[in-house]
Scaffold this active site. Structure first.
Site, mmCIF file in Angstrom:
data_model
loop_
_atom_site.group_PDB
_atom_site.id
_atom_site.type_symbol
_atom_site.label_atom_id
_atom_site.label_comp_id
_atom_site.label_asym_id
_atom_site.label_seq_id
_atom_site.Cartn_x
_atom_site.Cartn_y
_atom_site.Cartn_z
ATOM 1 N N LYS A 41 0.848 -1.209 0.000
ATOM 2 C CA LYS A 41 0.000 0.000 0.000
ATOM 3 C C LYS A 41 0.880 1.254 0.000
ATOM 4 C CE LYS A 41 -0.261 -0.347 5.033
ATOM 5 N NZ LYS A 41 -1.130 -0.633 6.207
ATOM 6 N N TYR A 294 15.960 29.555 7.025
ATOM 7 C CA TYR A 294 14.854 30.362 7.559
ATOM 8 C C TYR A 294 14.844 30.380 9.080
ATOM 9 C CZ TYR A 294 12.839 30.010 2.857
ATOM 10 O OH TYR A 294 12.613 30.066 1.517
#
Ligand SMILES: *Cc1c(COP(=O)(O)O)cnc(C)c1O
Length: 407
Positions: A41, A294
């Site tokens: 999956k 940042y």
């Protein structure tokens, strides 16, 4: 090593198909005589469904599990008709006809799904093959105790409605065939906990009840002796003895990752299948006191050098690992400094021997592990690999020799 490249993306996930095949063989050996059901999956836990499904199929594996019907239909396209494919997650509005027509086996976690699947089977003129899913304690999907009892009753009703057993074999029966009984453990990765044994007990009891119903229905709902009985996931497959059931649904460990806290992949005889790599694209001298990325959450404590490495949360690399993660360049570990951005990260290489163009191992067998990234990012290795998205090229690393099937 032979590899095939596609778009030339800066971040690549090398997928070692030989390792995948070896892991499957190791797991099957451990499970035997129970069967290995390969759980692929979520794009094969981020490894790429095409490469992984074809690699397992080429080694002889024919049993596959996914969560959704969309995933199951995609897998049917990749693998063709002779693979068994099952899925267990769908909603009240999900169209089941295509899945039944494609021979997808479905988990049943609600009583009304029995009617929906019988109706779908009639419309597409086939028999729906189903696995009853019983909730033995996880509280997630699966029939709760009251629904379990009603589901068994309803199966008997459906069998009775289909009428008496006809003498000729063209008789269609109830349109449903119960091919499996399944459940799912909650704490199999914590071997000391008692809940796993309790879940196994409930599961064994449900198996007994289902067997009685199937035998009473004279084989038309399925044969009890041929039921596939499966509750184990990776941690259960690696720890439980005696092993419960006739099959196990194994995902994470196939990819060479450990679901257990106290044992790593190597302890388990598994090899990580994904190697996530990037490269140094810029290298600069940085004076003491200079910040990084940042928020300037990192400040250089001394004169140093920063390497710029493509790869960020836009690729599925966890931003929560900022200022904690490490990567490997020429076999040496270096820290990721400052915040991991959408597209890139900064690695402090100091006086280390690093050049522009050098390969950077973000995680993989010869760098940090996905489990380490999990710890740095406050999550688990499952999420670290599954997050890696389509912006990253999956590059198949082919087996060096063909030693024949892994079965
Ligand atoms: C994902 C999943 C598995 C596989 O679990 P692993 O721990 O990755 O082996 C098995 N069964 C169900 C129902 C699942 O959702």
């Amino acid at each position: 090593m032979t590899s095939t490249d596609s778009s030339g993306a800066l971040v690549r996930a090398e997928i070692d198909v030989a390792a995948l095949q070896a892991n499957a063989a190791v797991l099957a050996e451990r499970l035997g005589p129970a069967r290995l059901k390969c759980v692929v999956k979520a794009n094969a836990y981020g490894h790429g469904i095409d490469i992984v499904a074809r690699g397992l199929y080429a080694a002889g594996w024919r049993d596959f599990c996914v969560a959704t019907i969309g995933e199951a239909l995609r897998l049917r396209q990749i693998l063709g008709e002779d693979a068994a494919i099952m899925a267990w997650l769908y909603g009240p509005e999900t169209d089941l006809d295509a899945a039944v027509a494609a021979g997808i086996e479905l988990g049943v976690s609600a009583v009304d799904s029995l009617d929906r699947l019988r109706d779908a089977a009639r419309r597409v003129n086939t028999t729906a093959r189903i696995h009853l899913k019983v909730d033995t304690g996880l509280g997630r999907n699966g029939l709760a105790p009251a629904d379990w009892a009603r589901a068994l009753e309803h199966l008997q009703e459906l069998d009775a409605e289909a009428g008496p057993v006809a003498a000729d074999s063209s008789e269609t029966g109830p349109g449903l065939e119960i091919v499996g009984l399944m459940s799912h453990y909650a704490v199999a990765d914590e071997p000391e906990r008692v809940e796993t044994g309790q879940q196994t007990q409930i599961f064994t009891f449900a198996h007994r009840e289902l067997t009685a119903v199937l035998d009473g229905a004279q084989g038309r709902l399925g044969e009890s002796a041929r039921l596939e009985v499966h509750i184990a996931n990776s941690p259960a497959a690696l720890t439980l003895s005696p092993f419960p059931g006739t099959a196990a649904r194994v995902g994470l460990s196939l990819f060479g990752l450990s679901p257990l806290e106290d044992q790593d992949a190597q302890d388990l005889g598994l090899v990580p299948v994904m190697r996530l790599v990037s490269q140094v694209v810029n290298l600069k001298d940085i004076p003491s006191g200079h910040g990084a990325s940042y928020g300037l959450t990192f400040t250089a404590a001394a004169d140093t050098r920063f390497a710029l490495v493509p790869g960020g949360y836009g690729d599925g690399i966890a931003r929560t690992a900022s200022n904690r993660a490490e990567v490997s360049i020429r076999g040496t570990r270096y820290p990721v400094v400052g915040r991991i951005a959408m597209d890139q990260m900064i690695v402090e290489v100091g006086a280390g021997e690093v050049a522009i163009g050098d390969e950077v191992v973000i995680f993989g067998p010869d760098g940090p592990s996905a489990a380490e990234w999990g710890a740095w990012a406050d999550t688990i290795n499952y999420e670290i690999v599954t997050r890696i998205n389509d912006r990253v090229d999956r590059v198949e690393v082919l087996p060096q020799s063909t030693d024949g099937p892994g079965l």
